[in-house]
Design a protein around this motif. Structure first.
Motif, PDB file in Angstrom:
ATOM      1  N   MET A  95       0.873  -1.116  -0.096  1.00  0.00           N
ATOM      2  CA  MET A  95       0.180  -0.139   0.154  1.00  0.00           C
ATOM      3  C   MET A  95       0.776   1.302  -0.212  1.00  0.00           C
ATOM      4  O   MET A  95       0.605   2.092  -0.754  1.00  0.00           O
ATOM      5  CB  MET A  95      -0.908   0.143   1.281  1.00  0.00           C
ATOM      6  CG  MET A  95      -1.738   1.231   1.438  1.00  0.00           C
ATOM      7  SD  MET A  95      -3.049   0.828   3.021  1.00  0.00           S
ATOM      8  CE  MET A  95      -2.824   2.488   3.381  1.00  0.00           C
ATOM      9  N   GLN A  96       1.851   1.339   0.830  1.00  0.00           N
ATOM     10  CA  GLN A  96       2.445   2.543   1.008  1.00  0.00           C
ATOM     11  C   GLN A  96       3.593   2.804  -0.236  1.00  0.00           C
ATOM     12  O   GLN A  96       3.557   3.817  -0.699  1.00  0.00           O
ATOM     13  CB  GLN A  96       3.646   2.360   2.123  1.00  0.00           C
ATOM     14  CG  GLN A  96       4.175   3.824   2.527  1.00  0.00           C
ATOM     15  CD  GLN A  96       5.231   3.634   3.777  1.00  0.00           C
ATOM     16  OE1 GLN A  96       5.427   2.609   4.348  1.00  0.00           O
ATOM     17  NE2 GLN A  96       5.372   4.670   4.352  1.00  0.00           N
ATOM     18  N   ALA A  97       4.136   1.597  -0.981  1.00  0.00           N
ATOM     19  CA  ALA A  97       4.975   1.923  -1.899  1.00  0.00           C
ATOM     20  C   ALA A  97       4.073   2.504  -2.990  1.00  0.00           C
ATOM     21  O   ALA A  97       4.733   3.499  -3.666  1.00  0.00           O
ATOM     22  CB  ALA A  97       5.552   0.424  -2.338  1.00  0.00           C
ATOM     23  N   TRP A  98       3.081   1.892  -3.643  1.00  0.00           N
ATOM     24  CA  TRP A  98       2.080   2.322  -4.668  1.00  0.00           C
ATOM     25  C   TRP A  98       1.746   3.753  -4.413  1.00  0.00           C
ATOM     26  O   TRP A  98       1.526   4.436  -5.489  1.00  0.00           O
ATOM     27  CB  TRP A  98       1.358   1.195  -5.140  1.00  0.00           C
ATOM     28  CG  TRP A  98       1.969   0.162  -5.783  1.00  0.00           C
ATOM     29  CD1 TRP A  98       1.871  -1.198  -5.567  1.00  0.00           C
ATOM     30  CD2 TRP A  98       2.500  -0.042  -6.996  1.00  0.00           C
ATOM     31  NE1 TRP A  98       2.597  -1.868  -6.309  1.00  0.00           N
ATOM     32  CE2 TRP A  98       3.069  -1.008  -7.451  1.00  0.00           C
ATOM     33  CE3 TRP A  98       2.810   0.995  -8.055  1.00  0.00           C
ATOM     34  CZ2 TRP A  98       3.611  -1.458  -8.593  1.00  0.00           C
ATOM     35  CZ3 TRP A  98       3.431   0.936  -9.308  1.00  0.00           C
ATOM     36  CH2 TRP A  98       3.829  -0.700  -9.273  1.00  0.00           C
ATOM     37  N   PHE A  99       1.122   4.008  -3.182  1.00  0.00           N
ATOM     38  CA  PHE A  99       0.671   5.257  -2.693  1.00  0.00           C
ATOM     39  C   PHE A  99       1.731   6.246  -2.884  1.00  0.00           C
ATOM     40  O   PHE A  99       1.366   7.273  -3.596  1.00  0.00           O
ATOM     41  CB  PHE A  99       0.290   5.208  -1.364  1.00  0.00           C
ATOM     42  CG  PHE A  99       0.368   6.500  -0.527  1.00  0.00           C
ATOM     43  CD1 PHE A  99      -0.518   7.366  -0.724  1.00  0.00           C
ATOM     44  CD2 PHE A  99       1.172   6.464   0.542  1.00  0.00           C
ATOM     45  CE1 PHE A  99      -0.459   8.775  -0.356  1.00  0.00           C
ATOM     46  CE2 PHE A  99       1.228   7.516   1.180  1.00  0.00           C
ATOM     47  CZ  PHE A  99       0.483   8.653   0.744  1.00  0.00           C
ATOM     48  N   THR A 100       2.933   5.871  -2.570  1.00  0.00           N
ATOM     49  CA  THR A 100       3.938   6.993  -2.720  1.00  0.00           C
ATOM     50  C   THR A 100       4.479   7.202  -4.023  1.00  0.00           C
ATOM     51  O   THR A 100       4.728   8.574  -4.641  1.00  0.00           O
ATOM     52  CB  THR A 100       5.224   6.573  -2.024  1.00  0.00           C
ATOM     53  OG1 THR A 100       4.988   6.368  -0.502  1.00  0.00           O
ATOM     54  CG2 THR A 100       6.453   7.551  -1.991  1.00  0.00           C
ATOM     55  N   ILE A 101       4.583   6.278  -4.934  1.00  0.00           N
ATOM     56  CA  ILE A 101       4.719   6.245  -6.223  1.00  0.00           C
ATOM     57  C   ILE A 101       3.643   6.960  -7.156  1.00  0.00           C
ATOM     58  O   ILE A 101       3.704   7.936  -7.786  1.00  0.00           O
ATOM     59  CB  ILE A 101       5.111   5.033  -6.771  1.00  0.00           C
ATOM     60  CG1 ILE A 101       6.373   4.358  -6.297  1.00  0.00           C
ATOM     61  CG2 ILE A 101       5.043   5.084  -8.428  1.00  0.00           C
ATOM     62  CD1 ILE A 101       6.407   2.864  -6.775  1.00  0.00           C
ATOM     63  N   ASP A 102       2.358   6.876  -6.731  1.00  0.00           N
ATOM     64  CA  ASP A 102       1.300   7.307  -7.439  1.00  0.00           C
ATOM     65  C   ASP A 102       1.146   8.994  -7.032  1.00  0.00           C
ATOM     66  O   ASP A 102       0.293   9.780  -7.735  1.00  0.00           O
ATOM     67  CB  ASP A 102      -0.028   6.896  -6.956  1.00  0.00           C
ATOM     68  CG  ASP A 102      -0.360   5.663  -7.665  1.00  0.00           C
ATOM     69  OD1 ASP A 102       0.637   5.119  -8.532  1.00  0.00           O
ATOM     70  OD2 ASP A 102      -1.051   4.586  -7.355  1.00  0.00           O
ATOM     71  N   LEU A 103       1.734   9.401  -5.765  1.00  0.00           N
ATOM     72  CA  LEU A 103       1.784  11.008  -5.612  1.00  0.00           C
ATOM     73  C   LEU A 103       2.476  11.620  -6.531  1.00  0.00           C
ATOM     74  O   LEU A 103       2.166  12.871  -6.727  1.00  0.00           O
ATOM     75  CB  LEU A 103       2.363  11.043  -4.188  1.00  0.00           C
ATOM     76  CG  LEU A 103       1.285  10.938  -3.033  1.00  0.00           C
ATOM     77  CD1 LEU A 103       2.211  10.958  -1.563  1.00  0.00           C
ATOM     78  CD2 LEU A 103       0.358  12.038  -2.965  1.00  0.00           C
ATOM     79  N   VAL A 104       3.361  11.104  -7.097  1.00  0.00           N
ATOM     80  CA  VAL A 104       4.288  12.020  -8.062  1.00  0.00           C
ATOM     81  C   VAL A 104       3.396  12.549  -9.446  1.00  0.00           C
ATOM     82  O   VAL A 104       3.416  13.775  -9.612  1.00  0.00           O
ATOM     83  CB  VAL A 104       5.401  11.357  -8.758  1.00  0.00           C
ATOM     84  CG1 VAL A 104       5.990  12.189  -9.669  1.00  0.00           C
ATOM     85  CG2 VAL A 104       6.391  10.744  -7.758  1.00  0.00           C
ATOM     86  N   PRO A 105       2.562  11.754 -10.068  1.00  0.00           N
ATOM     87  CA  PRO A 105       1.707  12.277 -11.059  1.00  0.00           C
ATOM     88  C   PRO A 105       0.593  13.352 -10.472  1.00  0.00           C
ATOM     89  O   PRO A 105      -0.007  14.098 -11.105  1.00  0.00           O
ATOM     90  CB  PRO A 105       0.951  10.930 -11.702  1.00  0.00           C
ATOM     91  CG  PRO A 105       1.226   9.887 -10.714  1.00  0.00           C
ATOM     92  CD  PRO A 105       2.570  10.198 -10.082  1.00  0.00           C
TER      93      PRO A 105
END
Length: 315
Positions: A196-206
């Motif tokens: 959850m944290q990994a993909w949430f953090t990456i998705d914050l960029v766009p």
């Protein structure tokens, strides 16, 4: 090693890291371009998690601890995580913008009222009925918040008219919604914390890119003939505190997610313990930033935290 740790202890570690994160965040946005600070912060966070995602995708068997394996997700699951990223992105945009203009010793206690908003949301949208102690907690939080409005007036901040206070309150409300969503994702949807944290953090960029592009296109200062930056906004200035924001939050959130994923964990109690980070922020504001009215603000924080404890007592 963390599997056997008590979820309250994990929450305390998260609170300590979160308090240092608040201090780094305040230092980063002072007289700085908030949209670019946000984008740089989330990009650093994504760069920290991307290697783990790639490692988990191609060589998952070589990762020594199963807790650190980022699981593959379906498109529907990616959509659920992306929704959290949009929610948190909006909260951060309000919070960073408000923090730039408010004293940390005012902004952090407003954020500490997050459990209050969680209870309010539960009452309004989920039909929950607070116990008598929780009603007492709601009243005490409101008294503490009201006392803060009086302290704020000494510094020229009128809570009912100040747009930065309104933005910090909106950020806190969105954060409360995120807390409720976190519990659902971890305990109902079945996400494990690191995935959850990994993909949430990456998705914050766009999520943050459009705001930074808008700032660059319409609000960024331009160089004058004298070589000085001119424009409606302040130029972006790199500070080492910016590099600390995402790592501190990642660590704080990881301990928080692990605590919350425990079936015995109470989201209301975890939320309260996590918000005790306001004590660190208050001390930093008084000592490092020389913010005024430390004793009066400390008394208000004590009242708010007492109310928050009563809010969660029933749980």
């Amino acid at each position: 090693m963390l599997v056997g740790m008590n979820w309250i202890l994990l929450s305390l570690v998260s609170a300590t890291l979160l308090g240092v994160y608040d201090a780094a965040k305040k230092w980063s946005v002072q007289a700085n371009a908030v949209p670019v600070v946000l984008l740089v912060c989330v990009s650093i966070g994504a760069s920290l998690y991307l290697p783990l995602v790639l490692w988990s995708t191609f060589w998952a068997d070589s990762i020594p601890l199963d807790r650190f394996v980022v699981r593959p997700l379906s498109w529907n699951e990616h959509g659920l995580i992306a929704s959290k990223s949009v929610l948190v992105g909006a909260s951060w945009t309000f919070a960073f913008s408000a923090l730039k203009h408010l004293p940390l010793s005012i902004a952090a206690p407003i954020r500490a009222t997050s459990p209050f908003w969680t209870i309010v949301i539960a009452i309004l949208f989920f039909g929950e009925r607070p116990a008598p102690l929780q009603w007492a907690g709601i009243g005490i939080v409101l008294i503490g918040f009201w006392r803060f409005t009086l302290v704020g007036r000494r510094e020229g901040i009128r809570f009912t008219r100040n747009r930065w206070v309104a933005m910090m309150t909106m950020a806190t409300l969105l954060g409360a919604c995120s807390s409720i969503y976190d519990k659902w994702l971890l305990q109902k949807a079945g996400f494990d914390p690191v995935t959850m944290q990994a993909w949430f953090t990456i998705d914050l960029v766009p999520v943050m890119v459009p705001l930074a592009v808008w700032w660059y296109r319409f609000d960024a200062p331009v160089a004058s003939a004298a070589g000085r930056a001119k424009g409606p906004s302040q130029p972006f200035q790199w500070r080492w505190s910016i590099a600390l924001v995402s790592p501190l939050l990642i660590l704080a959130d990881w301990f928080y997610f692990v605590a919350l994923s425990d079936p015995e964990a109470l989201v209301s109690v975890v939320s309260v313990v996590r918000r005790s980070s306001v004590v660190i922020a208050l001390g930093f504001g008084a000592k490092a930033l020389s913010e005024a009215n430390f004793r009066a603000k400390s008394a208000c924080v004590a009242v708010i935290l007492l109310g928050v404890v009563l809010l969660t007592w029933h749980g």
